[in-house]
Design a protein around this motif. Sequence first.
Motif, mmCIF file in Angstrom:
data_model
loop_
_atom_site.group_PDB
_atom_site.id
_atom_site.type_symbol
_atom_site.label_atom_id
_atom_site.label_comp_id
_atom_site.label_asym_id
_atom_site.label_seq_id
_atom_site.Cartn_x
_atom_site.Cartn_y
_atom_site.Cartn_z
ATOM 1 N N ILE A 58 0.830 -1.201 0.000
ATOM 2 C CA ILE A 58 0.000 0.000 0.000
ATOM 3 C C ILE A 58 0.867 1.255 0.000
ATOM 4 C CG2 ILE A 58 -1.791 1.270 1.243
ATOM 5 C CD1 ILE A 58 -2.710 -1.376 -0.028
ATOM 6 N N TYR A 59 1.940 1.267 0.782
ATOM 7 C CA TYR A 59 2.814 2.444 0.819
ATOM 8 C C TYR A 59 3.447 2.687 -0.546
ATOM 9 C CZ TYR A 59 6.204 5.882 2.385
ATOM 10 O OH TYR A 59 6.920 7.051 2.529
ATOM 11 N N LEU A 60 3.896 1.633 -1.183
ATOM 12 C CA LEU A 60 4.579 1.786 -2.476
ATOM 13 C C LEU A 60 3.615 2.274 -3.564
ATOM 14 C CD1 LEU A 60 6.891 -1.375 -2.563
ATOM 15 C CD2 LEU A 60 7.486 0.961 -1.912
ATOM 16 N N THR A 61 2.368 1.823 -3.513
ATOM 17 C CA THR A 61 1.430 2.223 -4.564
ATOM 18 C C THR A 61 0.780 3.571 -4.291
ATOM 19 O OG1 THR A 61 -0.283 0.886 -3.474
ATOM 20 C CG2 THR A 61 0.920 -0.130 -5.314
ATOM 21 N N THR A 62 0.532 3.891 -3.023
ATOM 22 C CA THR A 62 -0.193 5.133 -2.712
ATOM 23 C C THR A 62 0.722 6.299 -2.372
ATOM 24 O OG1 THR A 62 -0.427 4.557 -0.365
ATOM 25 C CG2 THR A 62 -2.174 3.825 -1.872
ATOM 26 N N ARG A 63 1.913 6.039 -1.824
ATOM 27 C CA ARG A 63 2.800 7.140 -1.428
ATOM 28 C C ARG A 63 4.027 7.274 -2.324
ATOM 29 N NH1 ARG A 63 1.279 9.325 3.459
ATOM 30 N NH2 ARG A 63 2.555 11.050 2.671
ATOM 31 N N LEU A 64 4.490 6.162 -2.872
ATOM 32 C CA LEU A 64 5.593 6.232 -3.834
ATOM 33 C C LEU A 64 5.095 6.082 -5.267
ATOM 34 C CD1 LEU A 64 8.500 4.288 -2.051
ATOM 35 C CD2 LEU A 64 7.937 6.711 -1.990
ATOM 36 N N HIS A 65 3.772 5.928 -5.435
ATOM 37 C CA HIS A 65 3.098 5.992 -6.736
ATOM 38 C C HIS A 65 3.639 4.972 -7.749
ATOM 39 C CE1 HIS A 65 1.913 9.549 -4.661
ATOM 40 N NE2 HIS A 65 2.972 10.271 -5.000
ATOM 41 N N GLN A 66 3.806 3.722 -7.298
ATOM 42 C CA GLN A 66 4.277 2.662 -8.182
ATOM 43 C C GLN A 66 3.104 1.809 -8.665
ATOM 44 O OE1 GLN A 66 7.346 0.523 -6.042
ATOM 45 N NE2 GLN A 66 8.885 2.045 -6.572
ATOM 46 N N GLY A 67 3.262 1.176 -9.852
ATOM 47 C CA GLY A 67 2.245 0.279 -10.372
ATOM 48 C C GLY A 67 2.189 -1.021 -9.588
ATOM 49 N N CYS A 131 -0.677 12.651 -3.520
ATOM 50 C CA CYS A 131 -1.302 12.702 -4.845
ATOM 51 C C CYS A 131 -2.815 12.757 -4.672
ATOM 52 C CB CYS A 131 -0.890 11.482 -5.660
ATOM 53 S SG CYS A 131 -1.527 11.500 -7.344
ATOM 54 N N ALA A 132 -3.441 13.787 -5.260
ATOM 55 C CA ALA A 132 -4.883 13.959 -5.104
ATOM 56 C C ALA A 132 -5.676 12.888 -5.835
ATOM 57 C CB ALA A 132 -5.289 15.349 -5.589
ATOM 58 N N GLN A 133 -5.201 12.464 -7.020
ATOM 59 C CA GLN A 133 -5.904 11.466 -7.827
ATOM 60 C C GLN A 133 -4.933 10.358 -8.244
ATOM 61 O OE1 GLN A 133 -7.457 14.151 -10.913
ATOM 62 N NE2 GLN A 133 -9.514 13.753 -10.116
ATOM 63 N N PRO A 134 -4.614 9.439 -7.321
ATOM 64 C CA PRO A 134 -3.634 8.386 -7.631
ATOM 65 C C PRO A 134 -4.064 7.460 -8.751
ATOM 66 C CG PRO A 134 -4.758 7.964 -5.537
ATOM 67 C CD PRO A 134 -5.125 9.343 -5.951
ATOM 68 N N THR A 135 -5.378 7.253 -8.917
ATOM 69 C CA THR A 135 -5.829 6.338 -9.977
ATOM 70 C C THR A 135 -5.705 6.948 -11.364
ATOM 71 O OG1 THR A 135 -8.106 7.113 -9.693
ATOM 72 C CG2 THR A 135 -7.443 5.161 -8.432
ATOM 73 N N ALA A 136 -5.551 8.284 -11.444
ATOM 74 C CA ALA A 136 -5.451 8.937 -12.747
ATOM 75 C C ALA A 136 -4.069 8.811 -13.360
ATOM 76 C CB ALA A 136 -5.822 10.412 -12.613
ATOM 77 N N GLY A 137 -3.092 8.437 -12.550
ATOM 78 C CA GLY A 137 -1.740 8.228 -13.064
ATOM 79 C C GLY A 137 -0.957 9.506 -13.296
ATOM 80 N N HIS A 138 -1.351 10.621 -12.623
ATOM 81 C CA HIS A 138 -0.666 11.900 -12.817
ATOM 82 C C HIS A 138 0.090 12.333 -11.559
ATOM 83 C CE1 HIS A 138 -2.738 12.143 -16.582
ATOM 84 N NE2 HIS A 138 -3.944 12.197 -16.002
ATOM 85 N N CYS A 139 0.506 11.387 -10.748
ATOM 86 C CA CYS A 139 1.187 11.716 -9.496
ATOM 87 C C CYS A 139 2.652 12.062 -9.746
ATOM 88 C CB CYS A 139 1.111 10.530 -8.527
ATOM 89 S SG CYS A 139 -0.577 10.009 -8.161
ATOM 90 N N ASP A 140 3.183 12.949 -8.903
ATOM 91 C CA ASP A 140 4.604 13.268 -8.963
ATOM 92 C C ASP A 140 5.415 12.069 -8.501
ATOM 93 O OD1 ASP A 140 4.103 15.839 -9.828
ATOM 94 O OD2 ASP A 140 4.043 16.663 -7.790
ATOM 95 N N LYS A 141 6.358 11.651 -9.318
ATOM 96 C CA LYS A 141 7.185 10.501 -8.967
ATOM 97 C C LYS A 141 8.223 10.908 -7.923
ATOM 98 C CE LYS A 141 5.245 7.663 -11.865
ATOM 99 N NZ LYS A 141 4.418 6.538 -11.364
ATOM 100 N N PRO A 142 8.573 9.988 -7.028
ATOM 101 C CA PRO A 142 9.619 10.313 -6.053
ATOM 102 C C PRO A 142 10.967 10.486 -6.747
ATOM 103 C CG PRO A 142 9.032 8.000 -5.942
ATOM 104 C CD PRO A 142 8.038 8.637 -6.857
#
Length: 588
Positions: A58-67, A131-142
């Motif tokens: 969960i941390y990797l997908t929601t906070r580090l924005h990984q697939g 990231c406000a919209q993690p499912t949209a795929g527009h999050c800032d990458k770490p």
Amino acid sequence: MAVEEGVADDYTQDGTVDLKGNPVRRSKRGGWKACSFIIVYEVLERMAFYGISSNLEIYLTTRLHQGIVNASNHVTNWVGVVWMTPILGAYVADAYLGPFWTFIISSAVYLLGMSLLTMVVSLPTLKPPLCAQPTAGHCDKPSTVQLDLYFGALYIVAIGIGGTKPNISTIGAGQFDDFQPKEKSQKISFFNWWMFSIFFGGFFANIILVYIQDNIGWTLGYGLPTAGLAIATAIFVAGIPFYRHKVPAGSPFTRMAKVIVAAINNRKLPLPRDAKELYEWDLDEYTKKKKFRMEPTPTLSFLNKASIRTGSTHPWRLSRVTEVEETKQMIRMIPILFATFIPSIMLAQVNTLFIKQGTTLYRKVGNFSIPPASLIAFVNVSLLVSIVLYDRIFVKIMRKFTKNPRGITLLQRMGTGIVIHALIMFVSCLVERRRLAAAREHGVVESGGQVPLSIFILLPQFILMGIANVFMEVSKVEFFYNQAPESMKSIGASYSSTSIGIGNFLSSILLKTVSNITSRNGRKGWILNNLNESHLDYYYDLFTVLNCLNFIFFLVVSKYYVYKAELSDSITQELKEETPSNESNNSY
């Protein structure tokens, strides 16, 4: 140290000593009194470990924005390293420092890694923005620095666990003297309650810490397990006056290499008809050195040539029979080790795909939102209940029929676990098909929206995993510890952790391979970031087939496995039952 008159029988007979190297009395050290510190440590340490690992996906997908595939592979690769580094920790313990000092040094490394992790998830400059919209795929990458710091801290934790994991169980089991009937009987229960403590700590982590991480914050969610680990280490240190210790016996890998080289050098020489002509110390020499002597066996007879007397006493040309038998025993366990890899792959799914399935389902109970990783608590509850029933009821009932102090043999217990793993994946496949059907019925396939099914639909696979662990994981730990030679217990204990490590690596390889193969030629593939468009049911079907094939392989290798002879028959004297022949022959 002179033995006091009238208390000679109170001294341990297995060569254990205190930290100064003096013989120890069983009334003063060891037993359940010493193990109480160790078991409390394990509860808190496992709370710390699962506080990080359970919600890592969960941390990797929601906070580090990984697939999903990338995050799952990061999780299984890290868990793989966590369970592989114990080989190094066991080697250092057996060869140089002993289990105690290896554990103490590694605990400091472990605590350092946990502290760094807490700092990385706490300081704004060390983590990417929300990231406000993690499912949209527009999050800032770490940034590279942020990733390096996070994963660097994770792998420092892995190194620390590598030194603590194989040695804490070895220290715990070493508190019971195999030559004392009551203590040897207690050691059988120790491994059951040892696993109980592990999953009790995991239960707390998956109920409390995971909720804190999802709903309050990662700083407190990581800070609490770090504090728990510090308290655990302090409790272990408080028990030092009560522990028994085993003296390092030198590098086990070097001893095994010498046996193999000597056997190769003597390969053209015929074995003597009488095994007594092979090179071996007198029994008095073993008694004096507080070591264990093993008798020659006919299996892997090629290695017996290492003990043929040729006139040379060079250690790379001549090995004692006991050294040969120790090497044989470590080799004999390898096919069984291979048979545990597939169940370990199944275990890896709990922290990855099982949890991600939970994120797609309805999670509300009143105003309370259930964190997906909290479902792992049902693995813990299932195991805690099952292990009590197994130890207190199942063993006693089966003992009446089998006359076996363990109820059933260790390999029979492992085989049962493999069957349950196949059932788990079959049930998981059926549940996933129901989830996908609901996604289609409610039109949330392409959007990846929430499927209007309760998250509790996943409970069967989590509950069954707890039951499977009672049979597979507990018996695996006991089997590799019990069957390892006395001077290689830490290495033997590391076999069980190696199984989990390799299983996680294989899970990463399998997930990536299946994802790539099934997405060729323009196809969507089985595993996508949008699970509603994925086909995890096909993936779980594949796992079911692998488990069935693995069970056939296990039946073959267990049929030809020869159990190590027990050090004494004292346990059967204690229980006043006859030890069955199937613990010393090829019986599965």
